[in-house]
Write a protein that holds these residues in place. Structure first.
Motif, PDB file in Angstrom:
ATOM      1  N   TYR A  24       0.822  -1.202   0.000  1.00  0.00           N
ATOM      2  CA  TYR A  24       0.000   0.000   0.000  1.00  0.00           C
ATOM      3  C   TYR A  24       0.863   1.263   0.000  1.00  0.00           C
ATOM      4  N   ALA A  25       0.330   2.336  -0.564  1.00  0.00           N
ATOM      5  CA  ALA A  25       0.976   3.653  -0.525  1.00  0.00           C
ATOM      6  C   ALA A  25       0.718   4.234   0.860  1.00  0.00           C
ATOM      7  N   SER A  26       1.536   3.816   1.803  1.00  0.00           N
ATOM      8  CA  SER A  26       1.264   4.036   3.220  1.00  0.00           C
ATOM      9  C   SER A  26       2.118   5.136   3.829  1.00  0.00           C
ATOM     10  N   SER A  27       1.544   5.814   4.813  1.00  0.00           N
ATOM     11  CA  SER A  27       2.284   6.797   5.596  1.00  0.00           C
ATOM     12  C   SER A  27       3.173   6.139   6.646  1.00  0.00           C
ATOM     13  N   PHE A  28       3.084   4.827   6.780  1.00  0.00           N
ATOM     14  CA  PHE A  28       3.906   4.108   7.754  1.00  0.00           C
ATOM     15  C   PHE A  28       5.340   3.891   7.284  1.00  0.00           C
ATOM     16  N   TYR A  29       5.686   4.318   6.077  1.00  0.00           N
ATOM     17  CA  TYR A  29       7.013   4.032   5.537  1.00  0.00           C
ATOM     18  C   TYR A  29       8.057   5.110   5.824  1.00  0.00           C
ATOM     19  N   GLY A  30       7.676   6.206   6.449  1.00  0.00           N
ATOM     20  CA  GLY A  30       8.580   7.336   6.599  1.00  0.00           C
ATOM     21  C   GLY A  30       9.954   7.003   7.144  1.00  0.00           C
ATOM     22  N   PRO A  31      10.069   6.324   8.296  1.00  0.00           N
ATOM     23  CA  PRO A  31      11.394   6.028   8.841  1.00  0.00           C
ATOM     24  C   PRO A  31      12.262   5.170   7.917  1.00  0.00           C
ATOM     25  N   PHE A  32      11.643   4.267   7.163  1.00  0.00           N
ATOM     26  CA  PHE A  32      12.417   3.440   6.224  1.00  0.00           C
ATOM     27  C   PHE A  32      13.158   4.314   5.222  1.00  0.00           C
ATOM     28  N   ARG A  33      12.510   5.370   4.778  1.00  0.00           N
ATOM     29  CA  ARG A  33      13.144   6.226   3.774  1.00  0.00           C
ATOM     30  C   ARG A  33      14.347   6.954   4.332  1.00  0.00           C
TER      31      ARG A  33
ATOM     32  N   LYS B 190       2.067  -5.534   2.986  1.00  0.00           N
ATOM     33  CA  LYS B 190       2.817  -4.423   3.588  1.00  0.00           C
ATOM     34  C   LYS B 190       1.988  -3.147   3.517  1.00  0.00           C
ATOM     35  N   PRO B 191       1.813  -2.447   4.676  1.00  0.00           N
ATOM     36  CA  PRO B 191       2.227  -2.745   6.041  1.00  0.00           C
ATOM     37  C   PRO B 191       1.434  -3.920   6.628  1.00  0.00           C
ATOM     38  N   ALA B 192       1.713  -4.209   7.911  1.00  0.00           N
ATOM     39  CA  ALA B 192       1.066  -5.353   8.554  1.00  0.00           C
ATOM     40  C   ALA B 192      -0.002  -4.938   9.556  1.00  0.00           C
ATOM     41  N   LEU B 193       0.385  -4.159  10.546  1.00  0.00           N
ATOM     42  CA  LEU B 193      -0.474  -3.963  11.717  1.00  0.00           C
ATOM     43  C   LEU B 193      -1.815  -3.333  11.387  1.00  0.00           C
ATOM     44  N   ALA B 194      -1.821  -2.337  10.502  1.00  0.00           N
ATOM     45  CA  ALA B 194      -3.082  -1.676  10.129  1.00  0.00           C
ATOM     46  C   ALA B 194      -3.803  -2.409   9.000  1.00  0.00           C
ATOM     47  N   TYR B 195      -3.243  -3.551   8.561  1.00  0.00           N
ATOM     48  CA  TYR B 195      -3.790  -4.263   7.408  1.00  0.00           C
ATOM     49  C   TYR B 195      -3.965  -5.752   7.719  1.00  0.00           C
ATOM     50  N   LEU B 196      -4.249  -6.075   8.971  1.00  0.00           N
ATOM     51  CA  LEU B 196      -4.416  -7.479   9.337  1.00  0.00           C
ATOM     52  C   LEU B 196      -5.631  -8.096   8.664  1.00  0.00           C
ATOM     53  N   ASP B 197      -6.638  -7.283   8.346  1.00  0.00           N
ATOM     54  CA  ASP B 197      -7.778  -7.810   7.600  1.00  0.00           C
ATOM     55  C   ASP B 197      -7.347  -8.280   6.216  1.00  0.00           C
TER      56      ASP B 197
ATOM     57  N   ALA C 176       3.951 -11.067   6.558  1.00  0.00           N
ATOM     58  CA  ALA C 176       3.501  -9.756   7.022  1.00  0.00           C
ATOM     59  C   ALA C 176       4.733  -8.895   7.268  1.00  0.00           C
ATOM     60  N   TYR C 177       4.763  -7.730   6.650  1.00  0.00           N
ATOM     61  CA  TYR C 177       5.899  -6.818   6.828  1.00  0.00           C
ATOM     62  C   TYR C 177       5.525  -5.778   7.879  1.00  0.00           C
ATOM     63  N   ASN C 178       6.088  -5.950   9.074  1.00  0.00           N
ATOM     64  CA  ASN C 178       5.925  -4.984  10.167  1.00  0.00           C
ATOM     65  C   ASN C 178       6.866  -3.812   9.884  1.00  0.00           C
ATOM     66  N   VAL C 179       6.331  -2.758   9.278  1.00  0.00           N
ATOM     67  CA  VAL C 179       7.169  -1.738   8.646  1.00  0.00           C
ATOM     68  C   VAL C 179       7.728  -0.725   9.646  1.00  0.00           C
ATOM     69  N   SER C 180       8.563   0.157   9.116  1.00  0.00           N
ATOM     70  CA  SER C 180       9.343   1.083   9.936  1.00  0.00           C
ATOM     71  C   SER C 180       8.490   1.982  10.811  1.00  0.00           C
ATOM     72  N   GLY C 181       7.379   2.493  10.289  1.00  0.00           N
ATOM     73  CA  GLY C 181       6.528   3.373  11.077  1.00  0.00           C
ATOM     74  C   GLY C 181       5.891   2.650  12.248  1.00  0.00           C
ATOM     75  N   GLU C 182       5.516   1.393  12.036  1.00  0.00           N
ATOM     76  CA  GLU C 182       4.949   0.585  13.116  1.00  0.00           C
ATOM     77  C   GLU C 182       6.001   0.364  14.207  1.00  0.00           C
ATOM     78  N   TYR C 183       7.204   0.043  13.765  1.00  0.00           N
ATOM     79  CA  TYR C 183       8.323  -0.150  14.699  1.00  0.00           C
ATOM     80  C   TYR C 183       8.614   1.133  15.462  1.00  0.00           C
ATOM     81  N   ALA C 184       8.688   2.258  14.750  1.00  0.00           N
ATOM     82  CA  ALA C 184       9.060   3.526  15.374  1.00  0.00           C
ATOM     83  C   ALA C 184       8.030   3.971  16.407  1.00  0.00           C
ATOM     84  N   MET C 185       6.746   3.738  16.127  1.00  0.00           N
ATOM     85  CA  MET C 185       5.712   4.135  17.081  1.00  0.00           C
ATOM     86  C   MET C 185       5.848   3.360  18.395  1.00  0.00           C
ATOM     87  N   VAL C 186       6.086   2.069  18.292  1.00  0.00           N
ATOM     88  CA  VAL C 186       6.245   1.255  19.498  1.00  0.00           C
ATOM     89  C   VAL C 186       7.487   1.693  20.263  1.00  0.00           C
TER      90      VAL C 186
END
Length: 327
Positions: A198-207, A250-257, A272-282
């Motif tokens: 997905y074109a997700s906002s969760f990718y920021g830290p990866f970049r 990808k991402p995983a957490l907000a896309y478990l459905d 399931a790719y637990n992406v950078s934004g998910e990691y950074a928030m935790v």
């Protein structure tokens, strides 16, 4: 006391940790996890990614220590992302024989031949414009990009990659890469397709970590709209038809459905790719003392397995494997 009502005592199977473990439906093991590595050129480089505490860009000379640590805690697979010093319009560093991922692959296989090396197959880290393909008039040329992506996959396989993981979201990328690998004699190399990205906002830290921020526009013309569910099933089905051996959501957490939908609709392994934004928030919440990091992370990954993921790609892989080993 309840009169004249028949009810079930479900709590009987929750009375102790041993009882709960006996009937537990979903479990985690180190074999479930893939650890991403960001490899940079140069020597004696170990730069922590500011937005991803505990994640580092490392040079080749740090690989032996890193791989040994992963081996010791039971991690059997790594995903390689390359961060070259020089970039150009067509991402040449992705497919040259001595590219940074190719060098890292050879070194890892020399250190621990049994460690599975998964090569991220994309151009965004290598292009001066930061997009995942060839640009003409600020538009992605899908079919021209396929040629370079296929060349990249073959180069990675020649270097010793065990699995090719194309993440570019070009139409036809799986069949183009499958045909190229087969033609080059790599008929046994599986493709782990980023089928549903997905074109997700969760990718920021990866970049930040991969130095792959687009220099203009965004990736919404080739990555998926987060509002779409049926489209994910179409993308997954297409990649299976074209020869994918595993599928990434990808991402995983907000896309478990979506993980569950894709799992139900296919019969191949789901990642399931637990992406950078998910990691950074935790990490941010844990750093502020707002959560119990270990407990939350284990719950989070259990939810991904419960949703249908067979494997989890995450920056937490080393930590989770260590917790499981010491449990």
């Amino acid at each position: 006391m309840v009169d004249n009502i028949t009810f079930r005592r479900h709590r009987r199977l929750r009375t102790s940790e041993a009882m709960r473990a006996l009937v537990r439906e979903t479990s985690l093991s180190a074999d479930d996890f893939i650890y991403p590595l960001f490899i940079v050129e140069g020597e004696n480089v170990k730069n922590e990614v500011t937005s991803m505490p505990g994640v580092f860009q490392i040079s080749l000379d740090y690989l032996e220590t890193e791989i040994e640590e992963l081996h010791q805690v039971g991690i059997r697979a790594v995903m390689l992302f390359g961060v070259p010093n020089e970039k150009d319009e067509v991402g040449t560093g992705a497919y040259i024989d001595e590219g940074i991922v190719q060098q890292a692959t050879k070194k890892i296989k020399a250190i621990h031949p049994e460690m599975l090396v998964i090569a991220d197959t994309c151009l965004c880290e290598y292009t001066s414009h930061g997009h995942c393909g060839v640009i003409h008039d600020e538009n992605i040329d899908n079919d021209e990009s396929l040629k370079l992506l296929a060349e990249t996959a073959v180069s990675q396989a020649k270097a010793g990659a065990d699995i090719i993981a194309p993440s570019n979201m070009m139409d036809g990328f799986v069949i183009a890469i499958r045909q190229a690998l087969d033609a080059a004699g790599f008929t046994t190399i599986p493709i782990m397709s980023y089928a549903v990205k997905y074109a997700s906002s969760f990718y920021g830290p990866f970049r930040d970590a991969a130095d792959s921020t687009p220099q203009f526009g965004d990736r919404k013309t080739y990555q998926m709209d987060p509002a779409n569910r049926r489209e994910a099933l179409k993308e997954a089905a297409t990649d299976v038809e074209e020869g994918a051996d595993m599928l990434i959501v990808k991402p995983a957490l907000a896309y478990l459905d979506i993980v569950r939908e894709v799992k139900n609709a296919t019969n191949i392994p789901i990642v399931a790719y637990n992406v950078s934004g998910e990691y950074a928030m935790v990490k941010a919440a844990a750093g502020n003392g707002w959560i119990d990091e270990k407990s939350l992370v284990m719950e989070m990954f259990t939810s991904m397995k419960r949703a249908g993921a067979d494997l989890i790609l995450t920056y937490y892989a080393k930590d989770v494997a260590t917790w499981l080993k010491n449990n």
